[in-house]
Design a protein around this motif. Structure first.
Motif, short mmCIF file in Angstrom:
data_model
loop_
_atom_site.label_atom_id
_atom_site.label_comp_id
_atom_site.label_asym_id
_atom_site.label_seq_id
_atom_site.Cartn_x
_atom_site.Cartn_y
_atom_site.Cartn_z
N GLY A 112 0.81 -1.21 0.00
CA GLY A 112 0.00 0.00 0.00
C GLY A 112 0.84 1.26 0.00
N LYS A 113 0.23 2.32 0.51
CA LYS A 113 0.90 3.62 0.50
C LYS A 113 0.64 4.34 1.82
CE LYS A 113 1.23 7.96 -2.13
NZ LYS A 113 0.73 8.70 -3.32
N THR A 114 1.50 4.06 2.77
CA THR A 114 1.56 4.87 3.98
C THR A 114 2.64 5.93 3.76
OG1 THR A 114 0.70 3.23 5.52
CG2 THR A 114 2.26 4.82 6.42
N GLU A 115 2.41 7.13 4.24
CA GLU A 115 3.32 8.23 3.95
C GLU A 115 3.45 9.16 5.14
OE1 GLU A 115 1.34 9.75 0.51
OE2 GLU A 115 -0.24 10.74 1.64
N CYS A 116 4.35 10.11 5.04
CA CYS A 116 4.46 11.18 6.03
C CYS A 116 4.86 12.46 5.32
CB CYS A 116 5.46 10.81 7.14
SG CYS A 116 7.17 10.63 6.58
N TRP A 117 4.50 13.58 5.94
CA TRP A 117 4.80 14.90 5.37
C TRP A 117 5.59 15.71 6.39
CZ3 TRP A 117 -1.12 15.41 4.91
CH2 TRP A 117 -1.60 14.65 3.82
N TYR A 118 6.75 16.19 5.97
CA TYR A 118 7.50 17.16 6.76
C TYR A 118 7.18 18.54 6.22
CZ TYR A 118 11.38 19.91 8.58
OH TYR A 118 12.14 20.88 9.20
N VAL A 119 6.77 19.45 7.10
CA VAL A 119 6.39 20.80 6.67
C VAL A 119 7.66 21.64 6.58
CG1 VAL A 119 4.93 22.79 7.11
CG2 VAL A 119 4.15 20.52 7.81
N ALA A 120 8.16 21.83 5.36
CA ALA A 120 9.37 22.63 5.16
C ALA A 120 9.08 24.11 5.35
CB ALA A 120 9.95 22.37 3.77
N SER A 121 7.90 24.54 4.95
CA SER A 121 7.47 25.93 5.19
C SER A 121 5.96 25.98 5.15
CB SER A 121 8.06 26.89 4.15
OG SER A 121 7.53 26.63 2.86
N ALA A 122 5.39 26.95 5.85
CA ALA A 122 3.94 27.09 5.89
C ALA A 122 3.58 28.54 6.13
CB ALA A 122 3.33 26.21 6.97
N GLN A 123 2.66 29.04 5.33
CA GLN A 123 2.14 30.38 5.55
C GLN A 123 1.15 30.36 6.70
OE1 GLN A 123 0.43 31.61 1.81
NE2 GLN A 123 2.31 31.21 0.66
N PRO A 124 0.92 31.50 7.36
CA PRO A 124 -0.08 31.54 8.44
C PRO A 124 -1.43 31.06 7.93
CG PRO A 124 1.23 33.56 8.42
CD PRO A 124 1.61 32.80 7.19
N ASN A 155 -11.13 16.10 9.52
CA ASN A 155 -10.43 16.85 10.56
C ASN A 155 -9.46 17.83 9.89
OD1 ASN A 155 -11.34 15.36 12.98
ND2 ASN A 155 -10.25 13.64 12.04
N TRP A 156 -9.77 19.12 9.96
CA TRP A 156 -8.86 20.15 9.43
C TRP A 156 -7.95 20.63 10.55
CZ3 TRP A 156 -8.16 21.53 4.43
CH2 TRP A 156 -9.09 21.05 3.51
N ILE A 157 -6.65 20.59 10.32
CA ILE A 157 -5.69 21.00 11.36
C ILE A 157 -4.70 22.00 10.79
CG2 ILE A 157 -5.93 18.88 12.70
CD1 ILE A 157 -3.40 17.83 11.48
N ASN A 158 -4.30 22.96 11.61
CA ASN A 158 -3.30 23.95 11.22
C ASN A 158 -1.92 23.31 11.24
OD1 ASN A 158 -5.20 26.07 11.01
ND2 ASN A 158 -5.13 26.38 13.22
N ILE A 159 -1.07 23.72 10.32
CA ILE A 159 0.29 23.21 10.28
C ILE A 159 1.28 24.36 10.32
CG2 ILE A 159 -0.27 21.05 9.10
CD1 ILE A 159 0.62 22.36 6.47
N SER A 160 2.47 24.05 10.84
CA SER A 160 3.54 25.04 10.95
C SER A 160 4.84 24.42 10.47
CB SER A 160 3.70 25.48 12.42
OG SER A 160 2.51 26.01 12.92
N SER A 161 5.79 25.25 10.11
CA SER A 161 7.10 24.76 9.69
C SER A 161 7.69 23.86 10.77
CB SER A 161 8.04 25.94 9.43
OG SER A 161 7.57 26.73 8.36
N GLY A 162 8.23 22.73 10.33
CA GLY A 162 8.84 21.79 11.26
C GLY A 162 7.93 20.67 11.71
N ASP A 163 6.62 20.77 11.45
CA ASP A 163 5.71 19.68 11.82
C ASP A 163 6.00 18.43 10.99
OD1 ASP A 163 4.33 21.19 13.68
OD2 ASP A 163 2.64 21.65 12.35
N MET A 164 5.76 17.26 11.57
CA MET A 164 5.78 16.00 10.84
C MET A 164 4.41 15.36 10.98
SD MET A 164 6.95 13.59 8.98
CE MET A 164 8.71 13.57 8.73
#
Length: 333
Positions: A112-124, A155-164
């Motif tokens: 299958g396809k399990t994945e992860c996202w590292y937030v390199a940058s994010a606007q407010p 579920n909508w969640i806010n993200i910030s730089s550095g989040d995984m």
């Protein structure tokens, strides 16, 4: 003596309707002719850009070199195990789901396809949607898709730089605009679109709804505090350790040594993606390779030991396949 050496990969830029015309935060010299949504770094068809193997694809090299390249921890000795890429969402992606291993095998896929996202940058205000709200069933999701309100049930969640963010197979998800992400995933391109905001692209409701899980382990990964390595000038942080991949981040101001073998005794190909600065990847008896922002360098498992020497400073992610069985990470929404 192996023919393998640290491989600098050529990014493959993939047009998507939700992408951007401006890649300058990562690729300042790339001029877009159309909207680019993804920059693939280690896909099967991605090609080497340095040394005698230049022009060869990872699929070709995996077939030719097997575990010399991918390592003993990889499930398939003839398939490159992990796909890393940059994502550049300027509009919302489709509401979608990827199958887990069990569902993928039912439709003839190896995994299958399990994945992860590292937030390199994010606007407010940048957001992602991850999983169904508590109590929402697949039937309710199907009804919401037909009434064009599918995203109201997520579920909508806010993200910030550095989040995984960990995204287990079977998790309904989408990305909002305003961020740049580095994705690490099982080597699969199986995506089922459930809802696409009226864009003229194929939907996959039957397969997608069958793959949806009402509850998963997806969410923001809870992580320990960053640690210092090699004295006080280098920083290391564990981003995620999961069944299919381990991803760490490093900020180096001094040279650091690495190995392709983990504490389990098994070895794995090592994939480094630079998100800031520049460094040099060095291995004994092999040509050094520059690792600059936006680059991916693959260190084959057979190389054994290597180092990264910063050119003033370099920040990069390092991903590999764990040699031991790991649980899913602890997360929160």
């Amino acid at each position: 003596m192996t023919e393998l050496y640290p491989l600098l990969m050529l990014p493959a830029f993939d047009p998507r309707p939700w992408g951007t015309m401006d890649l300058s935060p990562i690729y300042p010299n790339y001029k877009c002719q159309e909207k680019i949504g993804e920059a693939w770094l280690t896909g099967d068809d991605c090609k080497v850009n340095n040394g005698p193997l230049a022009g060869q694809s990872l699929a070709q090299l995996s077939t030719r070199f097997g575990r010399e390249l991918v390592g003993s921890a990889a499930r398939d000795p003839k398939r490159f195990p992990l796909l890393l890429k940059f994502l550049f969402p300027e509009e919302k992606l489709s509401v979608q789901v990827h199958p887990d291993d069990e569902m993928a095998r039912q439709v003839g896929q190896p995994w299958g396809k399990t994945e992860c996202w590292y937030v390199a940058s994010a606007q407010p205000g940048a957001q992602i949607a991850l999983g169904l709200k508590p109590g929402v069933s697949r039937l309710q999701l199907e009804q919401a898709i037909h009434s064009k309100r599918a995203e109201d049930l997520l579920n909508w969640i806010n993200i910030s730089s550095g989040d995984m963010i960990y995204v287990a197979g079977g998790t309904v998800h989408t990305l909002g605009p305003g961020s740049i992400l580095v994705e690490t995933q099982q080597q699969s391109d199986t995506t089922y679109r459930l809802y696409d905001y009226g864009r003229p692209r194929e939907l996959h409701l039957k397969e997608g709804l069958a793959a949806v899980k009402e509850r998963t382990a997806s969410g923001k990964v809870l992580r320990p505090a960053p640690g210092k390595v090699n004295g006080q000038n280098n920083r290391q942080e564990s981003l995620v350790a999961a069944p299919y991949f381990v991803v760490d981040t490093f900020e180096l101001k001094e040279s650091k040594n690495f190995r392709t073998r983990d504490k389990s005794g098994k070895d794995s190909v090592q994939i480094m993606v630079a998100v800031e600065g520049c460094g040099v990847v060095e291995a004994p008896g092999m040509e050094p390779v520059t690792l600059a922002k936006g680059d991916a360098v693959i260190v084959p498992a057979s190389v054994g030991e290597f180092s990264v020497r910063p050119q003033w400073t370099v920040e990069f992610l390092k991903a590999y396949v764990p040699g031991e069985s790991l649980p899913e990470p602890v997360t929160k929404l």
